[in-house]
Motif scaffolding. Structure first.
Motif, PDB file in Angstrom:
ATOM      1  N   GLU A 144      -7.302  48.102  72.482  1.00 17.10           N
ATOM      2  CA  GLU A 144      -6.226  47.246  72.992  1.00 17.10           C
ATOM      3  C   GLU A 144      -4.929  47.467  72.205  1.00 17.10           C
ATOM      4  O   GLU A 144      -3.833  47.547  72.787  1.00 17.10           O
ATOM      5  CB  GLU A 144      -6.672  45.794  72.911  1.00 17.10           C
ATOM      6  CG  GLU A 144      -5.681  44.806  73.512  1.00 17.10           C
ATOM      7  CD  GLU A 144      -6.187  43.383  73.461  1.00 17.10           C
ATOM      8  OE1 GLU A 144      -5.411  42.469  73.784  1.00 17.10           O
ATOM      9  OE2 GLU A 144      -7.374  43.188  73.103  1.00 17.10           O
ATOM     10  N   SER A 145      -5.020  47.598  70.897  1.00 15.78           N
ATOM     11  CA  SER A 145      -3.842  47.856  70.069  1.00 15.78           C
ATOM     12  C   SER A 145      -3.243  49.229  70.384  1.00 15.78           C
ATOM     13  O   SER A 145      -2.010  49.415  70.403  1.00 15.78           O
ATOM     14  CB  SER A 145      -4.209  47.778  68.582  1.00 15.78           C
ATOM     15  OG  SER A 145      -4.701  46.505  68.258  1.00 15.78           O
TER      16      SER A 145
ATOM     17  N   LEU B  90      -1.333  48.951  73.559  1.00 19.74           N
ATOM     18  CA  LEU B  90      -0.078  48.241  73.330  1.00 19.74           C
ATOM     19  C   LEU B  90       0.957  49.146  72.654  1.00 19.74           C
ATOM     20  O   LEU B  90       2.157  49.133  73.003  1.00 19.74           O
ATOM     21  CB  LEU B  90      -0.350  46.999  72.468  1.00 19.74           C
ATOM     22  CG  LEU B  90       0.860  46.119  72.147  1.00 19.74           C
ATOM     23  CD1 LEU B  90       1.485  45.566  73.449  1.00 19.74           C
ATOM     24  CD2 LEU B  90       0.453  44.977  71.240  1.00 19.74           C
TER      25      LEU B  90
ATOM     26  N   GLU C 140       2.372  51.504  75.245  1.00 22.02           N
ATOM     27  CA  GLU C 140       3.359  50.836  76.097  1.00 22.02           C
ATOM     28  C   GLU C 140       4.699  50.701  75.368  1.00 22.02           C
ATOM     29  O   GLU C 140       5.772  50.927  75.956  1.00 22.02           O
ATOM     30  CB  GLU C 140       2.832  49.468  76.500  1.00 22.02           C
ATOM     31  CG  GLU C 140       1.654  49.518  77.461  1.00 22.02           C
ATOM     32  CD  GLU C 140       1.121  48.132  77.778  1.00 22.02           C
ATOM     33  OE1 GLU C 140       1.714  47.158  77.254  1.00 22.02           O
ATOM     34  OE2 GLU C 140       0.125  48.015  78.511  1.00 22.02           O
TER      35      GLU C 140
END
Length: 940
Positions: free
Chosen positions: A224-225, A228, A231
């Motif tokens: 997930e990191s 992120l 992005e």
């Protein structure tokens, strides 16, 4: 070479660790089980050898080697691990063995054991494997040694079996844990592989790629990191405004220089560090900011930056706008374009003023520490010299302590020698005192049978009681000395509890009746009789308690009650209570009466006498027998002394010759006794055997009950009549019955007191009453007498010794010659008086040597042998007589030891020398005649 994956490394580590733990566990289990099995095997061997030694003691004494070999063969058949048993005598000669015709003589030397050790264990390697040879002495080595061999084959089989099962369990555990590890490793590496593929894709420039991991564990949070971050990289554009905002948000001071070290961009932290505004710094040369306006980078730093592309940790000193020096730690990195050309230099500076201040403080502390270190070294040197001097003193102290230990050891040896000398002295003194005391008490017994005036009888009674008191005092002092010296050894032999109690009461009944007291004894029905322990010491405790009760009771009665209270760990607790109606004990003195040389009141010693040792010795003896003693008392109403002792029941007791619960069914009995407690005890015995009982408290009531039963057609078949009734005694009642109806006398048993005169017995004989019993009544004696009188069968044949007295005339028999070896003339005279008017003729010898010579030329039915005599003592004389019997193939005659030495060790020495029985001094007439009759045969 293909790299090893994380999954393989994980699985290999788990399996290796499990295998190592399994091997260690197997080795540990083998070691623990082997040690425990060896210890159990050895302990079982010791138990077998000890039990065999106990069972073979009598065969050893009688030299019955065939019986010993039969016992050894029985043990060999019943014990699986037992490979052999053999026994040797004191000369190390084999007297019994299980090897057959070829006995391995080397076993006689591999396991020698001294008499002071309870057993010895030696491992032997034989053709059949490892064998543990276990040696146990018989009677402390005086008779020989028993050896048994325990095979260790069963231990190896047990360990192999346990090892096989343990290995299977560990292999199954390794397989199960490996499967679980494979499952978790596969789940972990699958997510890591997905994360690696995504990172590689983003690294190639595809910023739109996202990693698809749905888990919420650490790997899921990392994915997930990572998404992120991708992005953020995708949204970020490289612009001056963005970079300015980014630089201003950083806490470190940052400055961007051109290739010629001109300031192009600074952040807010850099401006705050130097006190300038951004416009004042942009366009300046970076060297102008340094203290002394030096070049921003020297030649070496420039070269390193060109080669490496970055420089870390350069200490520089900046000059603030106000002229203050600021030490900083700078890191520089080149900024290149796509072609690799230098576009500028970015420098990050960190204020290290506080670090420099700390360095200066640390420098000062270091200098102080150096000074302290030097001072400490000097102190250590001084202390080292002091310790060296102390060490010398300590060496001297050690030498002194060793010398003191040697002196203490020497003093201990001297004390042990003195203690042994004291014991020998006390034993000799006991013998020397009891020898004349034997004459005193013996003469008193003889005089009591002669016609004397009442005044002379009184004087004689004082003499007799004083002699007995002196005898008890000597015994108490010797026992106390043995207990305090730790030499009081208790026996563990089979004995009959009822016989111990009956003999004790029989002995003390005379003293009780002399004071007009009634002595009763009750044994609870469920009390086990055949036990293992020390009957002599138990009799001593009962004698002390009952004797004290008689001493401190002026009127009333003494009662002894025995019962079994509890059974724990294979032992039964026998509890006895001695109750009296005497003076009682004050409550504040109860805790002190069991102390040595202590009595409840100092006036008691003056009034009643005594040393104050009886209760103290009883307490110590009971505690050695795992028991206890306590007392309940009320002033003026009497005391009850309770005692408890734990004993082992016999494994195979002898059959009890007694009536069953229905043996006297249909027998109607009348009990006549003026003591309520005695009536209740006798009635309980008869009712237990099924008889129908009535009681009467005096002669008139007895006469009325007898006539009433006769008129009703249900006469009494059994009549138990107390001889001393008030106002009309039992003999007068018998005389009236004879005048009125002589048939009422049938089935009469007279209960006589222990001190009853012979004239009363003669009167009973004239009345036709030929059976009487001494009080207190004994259960077996009463049952045997009733069985003989009413011809009622019993469970088992009566014992060989018949204690009930039947008034029949003894048959005429030939004279029996007895050899008496006694050095004291007075004692020889006493024995002559004791055996006067009997069929026993005494031939006297002044010492053991004369006794042996007379035995060579004479013919005797038995020998009375004193143990302490000059020239040749009794032990040597006994051995010499036994040797003559063996040389001449004569039948061994009974030899009775006469000695004042009453310890277990002394008695064992007498038996080991060849004696058959033991009589302690002073010798009582009735005891002597009873022993001679039972040993030599016939009647007196």
């Amino acid at each position: 070479m293909k790299p090893v994956s994380i999954r393989s490394k994980f699985l290999l580590g788990v399996i290796s660790l499990l295998m190592l733990l399994g091997i260690l566990f197997i080795v540990l289990i083998q070691t623990i089980v082997h040690d425990r099995l060896v210890k159990e095997l050895q302990l079982r061997g010791v138990s077998i050898a000890r039990h065999f030694a106990e069972v073979a003691t009598n065969p050893f004494l009688t030299e019955s080697t065939i019986l010993v070999e039969m016992l050894a063969d029985d043990y060999l058949e019943t014990e699986d691990d037992l490979t052999y048993i053999f026994a040797v005598n004191q000369k190390n000669e084999v007297v019994a063995q299980t090897f057959g015709k070829t006995f391995p003589t080397d076993l006689l030397t591999v396991n020698r054991i001294s008499s002071d050790k309870p057993y010895g264990i030696v491992p032997l390697k034989t053709e059949k494997g490892l064998v543990y040879d276990i040696a146990v002495p018989v009677m402390k080595g005086e008779l020989g040694v028993v050896h048994c061999g325990m095979s260790a084959d069963s231990i190896k089989k047990s360990i192999d079996n346990i090892t096989g099962w343990t290995t299977r369990i560990i292999v199954c555990a390794i397989i199960l844990v490996s499967l679980i590890a494979v499952f978790f490793a596969r789940a972990l590496t699958r997510s890591l592989q997905t994360l690696a593929v995504g990172a590689e894709t983003v690294g190639r420039g595809n910023l739109s790629h996202r990693i698809q991991i749905s888990g919420r564990d650490e790997v899921g949070q990392l994915a997930e990191s990572f998404n992120l971050m991708t992005e953020n990289l995708q949204r970020t554009t490289v612009s001056k405004e963005y970079m300015d905002r980014l630089l201003n948000t950083m806490h470190d001071a940052l400055v961007v220089l051109s290739p010629d070290h001109t300031i192009q961009t600074v952040n807010r932290a850099f401006c705050e560090l130097l006190g300038y505004s951004g416009s004042e710094l942009i366009g300046k040369r970076a060297g102008a900011l340094l203290f002394g306006h030096k070049e921003f980078l020297d030649q070496e730093q420039t070269t390193r930056l060109a080669q490496d592309g970055f420089i870390e940790g350069i200490e520089q000193t900046y000059c603030r706008k106000d002229g203050q020096e600021i030490p900083v730690l700078a890191s520089l990195a080149k900024m290149l374009d796509e072609t690799g050309s230098l576009q500028g230099i970015i420098c990050a500076a960190q204020d290290i003023s506080s670090l420099k201040q700390t360095e200066r403080e640390l420098q000062l502390k270091s200098e102080e520490l150096e000074e302290l270190n030097q001072s400490l070294e000097e102190t250590v040197q001084i202390r080292t010299r002091q310790l060296a001097r102390s060490n010398e003193g300590l060496k001297k102290e050690i030498v002194e302590r060793k010398r003191a230990e040697q002196e203490l050891l020497h003093a201990k040896e001297l004390a042990e020698v003195a203690n042994r000398a004291k014991s020998v002295f006390l034993a000799n003194m006991s013998h020397e005192i009891r020898t004349p005391l034997n004459a005193v008490i013996g003469m008193a017994d003889m005089l009591r049978e002669s016609d004397m005036t009442p005044e002379q009888q009184e004087y004689l009674g004082i003499l007799h009681r004083s002699g007995l008191t002196l005898l008890e005092l000597i015994r108490d002092l010797l026992d106390l000395t043995k207990i305090e010296a730790g030499r009081m050894e208790l026996e563990t032999i089979p004995f009959d509890l009822e016989e111990v109690i009956d003999r004790t009461c029989e002995m003390l009944a005379v003293r009780a009746h002399e004071k007009g007291l009634e002595l009763t004894c009750r044994i609870a029905p469920d009390t086990p009789m055949f036990l293992q322990g020390d009957p002599n010491r138990l009799r001593q405790v009962l004698t002390n308690l009952i004797g004290n009760a008689i001493k401190f009771t002026a009127m009333g009665e003494i009662s002894l009650e025995v019962k079994a209270c509890a059974v724990e760990q294979g032992k039964v607790e026998i509890q006895f209570a001695v109750a009296d109606t005497g003076i009682g004990i004050p409550p504040d003195k109860i805790d002190t009466i069991f102390d040595k040389f202590s009595q409840a009141d100092s006036s008691i010693t003056r009034k009643y006498g005594g040393s104050g040792l009886g209760l103290a010795i009883s307490k110590l003896l009971l505690e050695q027998m795992e028991g206890r003693i306590w007392v309940e008392s009320q002033i003026g109403r009497g005391s009850t002394f309770y005692g408890a002792v734990r004993l082992e029941p016999q494994v195979a007791p002898l059959p009890d010759s007694e009536f069953t619960a229905r043996s006297l069914t249909g027998v109607k009995a009348l009990i006549v006794d003026d003591n309520a407690n005695a009536r209740a005890i006798t009635r309980e015995l008869l009712s237990r055997w099924g008889a129908t009982t009535d009681t009467a408290a005096d002669g008139d009531s007895a006469l009325a009950a007898l006539h009433t039963a006769r008129e009703a057609g249900e006469p009494y078949r059994l009549l138990l009549m107390e001889s001393r009734l008030a106002p009309m005694d039992g003999i007068k009642v018998m005389e009236q019955l004879r005048l009125q109806d002589a048939s009422l006398l049938n089935g009469t048993i007279m209960m006589l007191c222990a001190d009853h005169p012979s004239s009363d017995i003669k009167r009973l004989y004239e009345l036709g009453i030929t059976t009487h019993l001494m009080k207190p009544l004994k259960r077996r004696e009463l049952s045997q007498t009733i069985a003989k009188m009413l011809q009622v069968p019993q469970n088992a044949p009566p014992p060989a010794k018949q204690t009930a007295t039947t008034m029949t005339q003894p048959p005429l028999q030939d004279m029996v010659r007895i050899l008496l070896a006694e050095d004291a003339e007075d004692n020889r005279h006493i024995f002559r008086l004791f055996l006067k008017n009997t069929r026993f003729e005494i031939d006297e010898a002044e010492n053991g040597a004369i006794a042996v010579e007379k035995f060579k030329s004479g013919s005797y039915a038995m020998v009375l042998m004193d143990m302490q005599m000059p020239i040749m003592d009794g032990l040597s004389a006994t051995r010499a007589i036994r040797q003559l019997e063996r040389e001449r193939a004569l039948t061994p005659i009974p030899i009775i030891a006469l000695t004042a030495f009453t310890s277990t060790e002394d008695i064992q020495n007498c038996m080991a020398a060849g004696c058959n029985l033991h009589i302690s001094k002073p010798v009582r007439k009735d005891k002597l005649i009873e022993t001679i009759v039972n040993t030599a045969g016939g009647a007196a």
